[in-house]
Design an enzyme around this catalytic site. Structure first.
Site, short mmCIF file in Angstrom:
data_model
loop_
_atom_site.label_atom_id
_atom_site.label_comp_id
_atom_site.label_asym_id
_atom_site.label_seq_id
_atom_site.Cartn_x
_atom_site.Cartn_y
_atom_site.Cartn_z
N HIS A 35 0.85 -1.18 0.00
CA HIS A 35 0.00 0.00 0.00
C HIS A 35 0.89 1.23 0.00
CE1 HIS A 35 -4.21 -0.97 -0.05
NE2 HIS A 35 -4.07 -1.91 0.87
N ASP B 65 -0.10 7.29 -3.55
CA ASP B 65 -1.22 6.89 -4.41
C ASP B 65 -1.54 7.92 -5.48
OD1 ASP B 65 -1.59 4.46 -3.22
OD2 ASP B 65 -3.39 5.01 -2.11
#
Length: 353
Positions: free
Chosen positions: A127, A156
C-alpha cells in the site's frame, strides 16, 4: 462530453486508489471513460457516494467468464487507452493484456502498480505507506522521533495517479503522431523517487540532514512550521525568503534585531519558542485576519470541512458544493463534472460505434 480530452476513449478496469483517481481526472477533462467493475466487488470504505467514481459510465463484467472477456475486448479494441491496476500478469492470464490487441496498434496501455511490472517485489502486496518506505520519502516526513504517513496523497495520488496520467497523455500524443501505442508502466515507487528529486539533490550536496525536523522544509526551520494559537487551532508559517520573514516579524509585533539569527540552525529552538509564545496569544482566525493577503506567508490551518468555505477557494470555485472541481483550470476547456452512471451490457455494446 466537453473538455480538452473529449476525443479520448478510455476503458478503466476498476481498482482502488490511484486507478479511479486517474480515470476521474481524465473524465473531468472530457475523456469518454467506461469503467468495468467486478460484480459484487468489495469496498474498502462503505461509501454511499465515492467522488472518485464521478464522470464515467460503468458496467459490471465478470472478466473470468468468456462472455465478460468478449465484451471487454470489444470495448478495448475501439478505445485509445486502457487503465488497469492489477498485479503483473493478471490481465495477460485473462487474455486482455497489452499484447492481446494487435488489431488496435494505437492502444496505450496504462498499468498502475505500487512496485512496478518488474523487480523482486513486483508480485507482492503493498500500500501507499510501504511504497513510500523504500524511496527515502517516508523517512523524511514526520516528527523527529518517528516517521508519519502523509495521508495517501504522496504515493497513491501524486506519484501514482498523476504520473500515470502524465505518462498516458505523453504516450497518446505519440500514438497520434506515429500510429503506434505503448505500455505505460507507472510504479508508485518510481514516481515517489522522481518527486524526491529536489530533496535528494539537496542531500547529495550536503544541504539536507538525514534527520526529521532538522531541515528547511520538514518542520525543522521555525520560519517554515505550524504553531498552536490561543483557540487551539494552528497557524502555518512559510516565510522562507528574508523579505517575507521581515514582513512576518513586523506584523507579529516583534523586532528582528531582538531575535536570534535564523540563519544559524543552533538558534532555531530559541527562535521557535519566541514565535510560539507570540502566536499563542491570539486565535487562529485573528491571526488570519491580520496576516492573510500580506507577504508574511502565513495561513490558517483549516479542517477538511472548513476548506470549501474559505474566501479564496470560494472566489475561484475550487469546490462545487463539496466536490473539488477539475484541476488544473484550462482557459478554453475548463472541464466539467457529472455523476457516473451505470449502463447495461447492451448499452456498452453500442458505445463508440
Amino acid at each position: 462530453m466537453s473538455g480538452a480530452l473529449s476525443s479520448l476513449r478510455v476503458v478503466e478496469i476498476a481498482g482502488i486508489g490511484p486507478t479511479p483517481f486517474s480515470a476521474m481526472w481524465l473524465a473531468d477533462h472530457g475523456a469518454q471513460v467506461v469503467r468495468i467493475a467486478r460484480p459484487g466487488s468489495p469496498q474498502i470504505f462503505p461509501l454511499k457516494r465515492d467522488v472518485l467514481d464521478r464522470g464515467r459510465d460503468w458496467l459490471e463484467l465478470d472478466l473470468k467468464s468468456p462472455e465478460g472477456r468478449v465484451i471487454a475486448r470489444d470495448l478495448i479494441l475501439r478505445a485509445d487507452a486502457v487503465i488497469e491496476g492489477m498485479r503483473p500478469g493478471v490481465m495477460e492470464r485473462l487474455g486482455l493484456g497489452p499484447g492481446d490487441f494487435p488489431e488496435n496498434p494505437r492502444l496505450v496501455y496504462g498499468r498502475m502498480t505500487g512496485w512496478g511490472q518488474t523487480g523482486p517485489l513486483a508480485h507482492s502486496a503493498g500500500h501507499d505507506l510501504t511504497y513510500l518506505a523504500i524511496t527515502g520519502a517516508l523517512s523524511a516526513i514526520g516528527p523527529a522521533d518517528h516517521p508519519v504517513p502523509p495521508l495517501n496523497l504522496v504515493g497513491d495520488f501524486a506519484a501514482g495517479s498523476m504520473y500515470l496520467v502524465a505518462g498516458m497523455l505523453a504516450a497518446i500524443l505519440r500514438a497520434r503522431e506515429t500510429g503506434r501505442g505503448q505500455v505505460v508502466d507507472a510504479a508508485i515507487t518510481d514516481g515517489v523517487a522522481h518527486l524526491m528529486a529536489m530533496i535528494s539533490g539537496l542531500r547529495v550536496n550536503g544541504l539536507w540532514r538525514d534527520e526529521r525536523q532538522a531541515n528547511l522544509l520538514d518542520g525543522g526551520a521555525p520560519y517554515y512550521s505550524c504553531y498552536r494559537c490561543a483557540c487551539g487551532g494552528f497557524l502555518a508559517i512559510g516565510a522562507i525568503e528574508p523579505q517575507f520573514w521581515a514582513d512576518l516579524v513586523r506584523r507579529l509585533d516583534l523586532s528582528e534585531a531582538d531575535l536570534p539569527d535564523r540563519a544559524d540552525p543552533a538558534n532555531w529552538a530559541a527562535l521557535r519558542e519566541i514565535l510560539a509564545a507570540r502566536i499563542a496569544t491570539r486565535s487562529r482566525d485573528d491571526w488570519a485576519a491580520a496576516l492573510e493577503g500580506t507577504d508574511a506567508c502565513a495561513a490558517p490551518v483549516l479542517s477538511i470541512d472548513e476548506a470549501p468555505g474559505h474566501p479564496h477557494n470560494h472566489a475561484r470555485g475550487t469546490y462545487v458544493e463539496r466536490d473539488p472541481r477539475p484541476a488544473p483550470l484550462l482557459s478554453r476547456d475548463p472541464g466539467s463534472l457529472r455523476e457516473g452512471r451505470r449502463i447495461t451490457v447492451e448499452a456498452a455494446r453500442d458505445l463508440w460505434r
